[in-house]
Design a protein around this motif. Structure first.
Motif, short mmCIF file in Angstrom:
data_model
loop_
_atom_site.label_atom_id
_atom_site.label_comp_id
_atom_site.label_asym_id
_atom_site.label_seq_id
_atom_site.Cartn_x
_atom_site.Cartn_y
_atom_site.Cartn_z
N ALA A 81 18.05 136.70 45.68
CA ALA A 81 19.13 137.59 45.26
C ALA A 81 20.34 136.80 44.76
N MET A 82 20.66 135.72 45.44
CA MET A 82 21.79 134.89 45.01
C MET A 82 21.54 134.30 43.63
N ARG A 83 20.34 133.76 43.43
CA ARG A 83 20.02 133.15 42.13
C ARG A 83 20.09 134.19 41.01
N ARG A 84 19.54 135.35 41.25
CA ARG A 84 19.53 136.39 40.22
C ARG A 84 20.93 136.91 39.93
N LEU A 85 21.75 137.02 40.95
CA LEU A 85 23.13 137.46 40.75
C LEU A 85 23.89 136.46 39.89
N LYS A 86 23.83 135.19 40.23
CA LYS A 86 24.56 134.17 39.48
C LYS A 86 24.05 134.09 38.03
N SER A 87 22.75 134.21 37.86
CA SER A 87 22.17 134.18 36.51
C SER A 87 22.66 135.36 35.68
N ALA A 88 22.72 136.53 36.30
CA ALA A 88 23.18 137.72 35.58
C ALA A 88 24.66 137.62 35.22
N LEU A 89 25.47 137.12 36.15
CA LEU A 89 26.89 136.96 35.88
C LEU A 89 27.12 135.98 34.73
N THR A 90 26.32 134.93 34.71
CA THR A 90 26.41 133.96 33.62
C THR A 90 26.06 134.63 32.29
N ALA A 91 24.98 135.41 32.30
CA ALA A 91 24.54 136.10 31.08
C ALA A 91 25.59 137.10 30.60
N LEU A 92 26.36 137.67 31.52
CA LEU A 92 27.40 138.63 31.17
C LEU A 92 28.70 137.95 30.74
N GLY A 93 28.71 136.63 30.80
CA GLY A 93 29.89 135.89 30.36
C GLY A 93 31.01 135.84 31.37
N ALA B 38 30.73 131.84 37.29
CA ALA B 38 29.68 132.68 37.87
C ALA B 38 29.04 132.05 39.10
N GLU B 39 28.96 130.72 39.11
CA GLU B 39 28.34 130.03 40.24
C GLU B 39 29.13 130.16 41.53
N GLU B 40 30.40 130.57 41.43
CA GLU B 40 31.24 130.68 42.61
C GLU B 40 31.15 132.05 43.28
N TYR B 41 30.45 132.98 42.65
CA TYR B 41 30.28 134.31 43.23
C TYR B 41 29.15 134.32 44.25
N GLY B 42 29.21 135.28 45.16
CA GLY B 42 28.15 135.46 46.13
C GLY B 42 27.92 136.94 46.38
N LEU B 43 26.96 137.26 47.19
CA LEU B 43 26.66 138.66 47.49
C LEU B 43 27.80 139.32 48.26
N HIS B 44 28.61 138.52 48.96
CA HIS B 44 29.75 139.06 49.68
C HIS B 44 30.83 139.55 48.71
N SER B 45 30.74 139.14 47.45
CA SER B 45 31.73 139.55 46.45
C SER B 45 31.71 141.06 46.23
N PHE B 46 30.55 141.69 46.43
CA PHE B 46 30.48 143.16 46.31
C PHE B 46 31.34 143.82 47.37
#
Length: 226
Positions: A148-160, A164-172
């Motif tokens: 989940a962490m990998r997919r979240l960071k990858s998606a944030l990167t894709a969204l510009g 993005a690497e500094e985000y985590g699931l706790h960010s929600f």
């Protein structure tokens, strides 16, 4: 907390609430928020490629869950948790225990399909339950924390999204709490929605003059982690 150990006792919490004490020194690890707008963008990003991750984003934000210990290991009907819908169309998630309490507690969320189906926790939960039943499994999700962490960071990167690497699931969870605050939600309701139950914060809720931003930051520091 970046090498800084804070003694978050009740007296210091009161000082922060009154504006007499800063929370600093700055916490070295960035504490990014994923707000409603970004959650919706993530849900749209995952819509066609990864339904499970899409639903996790919606559940994480809408439920203000501690993702690692609550929805990721969730069970539909026990022993970890029980997910059910009431006759009044309310989602009730009963967790056997939470970080702040040993007894069972229930998270309740109303349906918002009529206003915003893409962000409705009911829709996401029903889809996950249906998928679990199809797998003949009690587990709500198949994702691991690392996946989940990998997919979240990858998606944030894709969204510009920057850093993005500094985000985590706790960010929600942080984003959900902050959005409630921006919407002028009473502070006691914000704390209750996020299950921040420290006795010091209970005292805060009875005070009229409160620096709400400082309180949320302090509460988040106490319960930091996914």
């Amino acid at each position: 907390m970046g090498g800084h150990t804070a003694n978050w006792n009740q007296e210091k919490c009161f000082q922060i609430a009154g504006g007499h004490l800063a929370i600093g020194p700055p916490i070295h690890r960035p504490k990014h928020r994923i707000n409603r707008v970004l959650t919706k963008r993530l849900a749209s990003h995952f819509k066609d490629s990864d339904q499970e991750m899409r639903d996790l984003c919606v559940l994480a934000y809408g439920g203000a869950f501690r993702v690692k210990s609550e929805p990721l290991p969730a069970t539909i009907s026990g022993p970890h948790s029980k997910w059910r819908f009431t006759a009044s169309d309310s989602l009730h998630v009963t967790l056997a225990k939470r970080k702040t309490r040993k007894d069972a507690s229930t998270v309740k969320r109303r349906c918002e399909c009529s206003r915003n189906p893409d962000m409705c926790v009911h829709t996401a939960a029903r889809r996950r339950i249906r998928d679990a039943r199809a797998r003949s499994s009690e587990r709500l999700l198949t994702l691991s924390y690392e996946q989940a962490m990998r997919r979240l960071k990858s998606a944030l990167t894709a969204l510009g999204i920057e850093n993005a690497e500094e985000y985590g699931l706790h960010s929600f969870r942080r984003g959900s709490a902050h959005d409630l605050l921006l919407a002028k939600t009473p502070l006691r309701d914000v704390l209750a929605a996020c299950d921040w139950r420290s006795s010091a914060f209970q005292e805060y809720m009875g005070r009229e003059q409160i620096d709400a931003e400082a309180l949320l930051a302090a509460a988040d520091a106490l319960s930091d982690g996914d």
